[in-house]
Design a protein around this motif. Structure first.
Motif, PDB file in Angstrom:
ATOM      1  N   LEU A  56      -0.787  11.482  -6.944  1.00 24.99           N
ATOM      2  CA  LEU A  56      -0.413  10.285  -6.187  1.00 24.99           C
ATOM      3  C   LEU A  56      -0.832   9.018  -6.918  1.00 24.99           C
ATOM      4  O   LEU A  56      -1.905   8.963  -7.523  1.00 24.99           O
ATOM      5  CB  LEU A  56      -1.102  10.291  -4.815  1.00 24.99           C
ATOM      6  CG  LEU A  56      -0.741  11.391  -3.836  1.00 24.99           C
ATOM      7  CD1 LEU A  56      -1.977  11.853  -3.103  1.00 24.99           C
ATOM      8  CD2 LEU A  56       0.273  10.875  -2.848  1.00 24.99           C
ATOM      9  N   ASN A  57      -0.004   8.015  -6.810  1.00 25.23           N
ATOM     10  CA  ASN A  57      -0.379   6.679  -7.287  1.00 25.23           C
ATOM     11  C   ASN A  57      -1.338   6.070  -6.271  1.00 25.23           C
ATOM     12  O   ASN A  57      -1.073   6.078  -5.067  1.00 25.23           O
ATOM     13  CB  ASN A  57       0.891   5.821  -7.424  1.00 25.23           C
ATOM     14  CG  ASN A  57       0.591   4.477  -8.059  1.00 25.23           C
ATOM     15  OD1 ASN A  57      -0.532   3.982  -8.013  1.00 25.23           O
ATOM     16  ND2 ASN A  57       1.604   3.890  -8.656  1.00 25.23           N
ATOM     17  N   SER A  58      -2.459   5.523  -6.731  1.00 30.87           N
ATOM     18  CA  SER A  58      -3.466   4.973  -5.817  1.00 30.87           C
ATOM     19  C   SER A  58      -2.916   3.823  -4.978  1.00 30.87           C
ATOM     20  O   SER A  58      -3.411   3.540  -3.891  1.00 30.87           O
ATOM     21  CB  SER A  58      -4.694   4.484  -6.599  1.00 30.87           C
ATOM     22  OG  SER A  58      -4.314   3.460  -7.494  1.00 30.87           O
ATOM     23  N   VAL A  59      -1.860   3.165  -5.441  1.00 33.85           N
ATOM     24  CA  VAL A  59      -1.276   2.049  -4.687  1.00 33.85           C
ATOM     25  C   VAL A  59      -0.700   2.540  -3.359  1.00 33.85           C
ATOM     26  O   VAL A  59      -0.724   1.849  -2.355  1.00 33.85           O
ATOM     27  CB  VAL A  59      -0.158   1.361  -5.522  1.00 33.85           C
ATOM     28  CG1 VAL A  59       0.508   0.272  -4.725  1.00 33.85           C
ATOM     29  CG2 VAL A  59      -0.755   0.812  -6.810  1.00 33.85           C
ATOM     30  N   ILE A  60      -0.188   3.791  -3.341  1.00 38.84           N
ATOM     31  CA  ILE A  60       0.406   4.313  -2.118  1.00 38.84           C
ATOM     32  C   ILE A  60      -0.542   5.271  -1.403  1.00 38.84           C
ATOM     33  O   ILE A  60      -0.149   5.997  -0.495  1.00 38.84           O
ATOM     34  CB  ILE A  60       1.729   5.045  -2.423  1.00 38.84           C
ATOM     35  CG1 ILE A  60       1.471   6.227  -3.362  1.00 38.84           C
ATOM     36  CG2 ILE A  60       2.761   4.115  -2.990  1.00 38.84           C
ATOM     37  CD1 ILE A  60       2.661   7.133  -3.520  1.00 38.84           C
ATOM     38  N   ASN A  61      -1.805   5.253  -1.809  1.00 37.97           N
ATOM     39  CA  ASN A  61      -2.775   6.187  -1.251  1.00 37.97           C
ATOM     40  C   ASN A  61      -3.466   5.644  -0.010  1.00 37.97           C
ATOM     41  O   ASN A  61      -4.449   6.201   0.446  1.00 37.97           O
ATOM     42  CB  ASN A  61      -3.818   6.561  -2.319  1.00 37.97           C
ATOM     43  CG  ASN A  61      -4.667   7.744  -1.909  1.00 37.97           C
ATOM     44  OD1 ASN A  61      -4.225   8.573  -1.148  1.00 37.97           O
ATOM     45  ND2 ASN A  61      -5.886   7.784  -2.405  1.00 37.97           N
ATOM     46  N   GLY A  62      -2.980   4.557   0.502  1.00 41.91           N
ATOM     47  CA  GLY A  62      -3.657   3.934   1.631  1.00 41.91           C
ATOM     48  C   GLY A  62      -3.449   4.649   2.946  1.00 41.91           C
ATOM     49  O   GLY A  62      -4.233   4.506   3.873  1.00 41.91           O
TER      50      GLY A  62
END
Length: 494
Positions: free
Chosen positions: A465-471
């Motif tokens: 996963l990209n950390s930007v969309i890991n919220g």
């Protein structure tokens, strides 16, 4: 009314006791069968090794004119053949008891997929060919090449055909046995006909009952457990078919079973190139490994000393370098010091069981690409594959099958794992896919919007996963609690 109430309560208590007794019986059968497998593996394995060494190395080197010594050598060889054949017969009996225990507890594993019934029959005939040779019986096959596809568990259906062919040979002393298959009203019908002793009218209702056999058990020695046909019935009925027979005493018997064909798929036969290539690969011995300068290293992990010794001799004879570990902790330490090319792993071990060892190795980036073959008496293939092991075989050891899997995995070079890459950046997804595919991984792509659906459909071993969309922690928690996703690894990158 009071009397009826008392009777009802007594019936409830009696039913509960009967169910408890049945569960205890199933558990006992399963436990005893499992315990028998370990020593049987050693006995059968070493008997085969001794026979092979004698036939390949010792007997050819002995040149004697003494007829007595020659007779002794022949007798030794025949005695070993008896040990091996009786060991294999005992294995078959144990497998029947285990299958019964699994069916009764609902733990039987099924692997349904579209299959060619021609392949099922071919493999079953090949497995029973020696039985026909021993009794000099003729086998007549009437199998059309254009049988429609069915959805089924190939190994289980092979088991059914082998059982029916073996029974036909067992109860036929002269004549012939025929096997026929044809399509009829949306089903494929199988017929296995013999010219044996047949089944008396009074015995026909018995043969599909568990632990029951036809004939007088005081005058006719039972041949088997009486579980083969009941298990065949369970398998066929699970496929949506039925099994039945026609028989005439002292004339012969014909067993029938049906399997429903796949609806629309049956009219659209897939390309058979893959099937042909797979068949060829099964027949060709992998010889490329012998030409490698570096000998592949295999780590054998088992707390049973005879099993380790058996595998060391078999694998060593095949040209592999073999290392041994007597428990899971020692195995993990050895892998960290020096990575083997492949690991053969038992499940039931003290301190750390094999499933936990596999989970640790498959969750560590440094060791996750080492192919793992589980070889155990424990039959929990689904759990093993969910953790990420590459092959799951059960004891007693089928040497030919084990070598095939070892060769194939070593040739493959890296453990194949399914990776789901999740990113809304198309170029990032492409870069990761190219890198992972080159390393031998099977990659599935998804965007944040269809993450849940894609993960549920493909059941990946790793989600990147990209950390930007890991919220969205709620989404990740939902993923972790989905069935079959309990052991998924999450890699977050930026």
């Amino acid at each position: 009314a009071l009397h009826n109430a008392e009777l009802f309560e007594e019936a409830k208590v009696a039913k509960a006791k009967a169910e408890d007794a049945n569960e205890a019986k199933s558990a006992f059968l399963s436990t005893v069968s499992h315990e028998l497998r370990t020593p049987l593996t050693s006995v059968l394995g070493f008997a085969k090794i001794i026979r092979k060494r004698l036939e390949d190395k010792i007997f050819p080197a002995v040149t004697v004119d003494d007829q007595k010594i020659k007779r002794t050598m022949k007798q030794v060889s025949e005695n070993l053949d008896v040990v091996v054949s009786e060991g294999e017969r005992l294995t078959s009996l144990i497998n029947d008891v285990l299958d019964l225990a699994k069916i009764e507890s609902g733990r039987m594993e099924w692997n349904f997929k579209p299959i060619f019934l021609q392949d099922v029959i071919s493999r079953a005939v090949s497995a029973t060919s020696s039985l026909f040779e021993q009794k000099k019986l003729q086998l007549v096959k009437k199998i059309p090449e254009n049988l429609p596809l069915v959805s089924g568990d190939e190994d289980k259906l092979i088991q059914v055909v082998i059982n029916l062919l073996s029974n036909a040979v067992k109860f036929t002393d002269k004549g012939k046995i025929s096997i026929e298959a044809y399509e009829d009203k949306g089903q494929v019908i199988f017929e296995i006909q013999d010219t044996g002793i047949g089944i008396a009218d009074d015995d026909r209702h018995k043969i599909f009952e568990r632990f029951r056999q036809a004939g007088d058990t005081l005058t006719d020695k039972p041949q088997g457990t009486g579980l083969g046909l009941p298990i065949c019935r369970e398998i066929i009925e699970h496929h949506g078919g039925i099994i039945w027979l026609n028989s005439e005493y002292n004339v012969g018997s014909t067993f029938f079973f049906s399997i429903p064909i796949i609806g629309d798929v049956a009219s659209k036969q897939p390309m058979q190139l893959d099937r042909i290539l797979n068949s060829l690969k099964k027949q060709i011995k992998h010889t490329s490994l012998k030409n490698l300068e570096e000998v592949p290293t295999i780590l054998v992990v088992d707390d049973d000393t005879p099993i380790r010794s058996l595998l060391r001799q078999e694998l060593g004879e095949a040209g592999y370098q073999v290392k041994e570990a007597a428990n899971g902790k020692a195995a993990l330490d050895m892998v960290r010091i020096s990575k083997p090319d492949l690991i053969i792993l038992d499940v039931m071990m003290p301190e750390i069981n094999g499933f936990d060892v596999a989970a640790v190795l498959k969750n560590d980036p440094a060791t996750m690409d080492i192919p793992i073959i589980i070889l155990s008496i424990v039959q929990d293939k689904e759990r093993g594959l969910r953790i990420g092991v590459d092959r799951y075989l059960t004891k007693p050891i089928d040497t030919e099958k084990l070598f095939h899997e070892v060769d194939e995995l070593l040739e493959q070079g890296v453990s194949k794992k399914r990776v789901l890459v999740v990113d809304d950046d198309v170029s990032a997804v492409k870069s990761l896919t190219d890198v992972l595919t080159a390393r031998g991984y099977k990659v599935v792509e998804a965007n944040p919007d269809n993450l849940l659906e894609t993960a549920a459909a493909h059941k990946p071993d790793i989600i990147m996963l990209n950390s930007v969309i890991n919220g969205d922690e709620k989404t990740l928690k939902e993923l972790k609690f989905q069935k079959g996703m309990e052991n998924v690894m999450f890699f977050v990158y930026q």
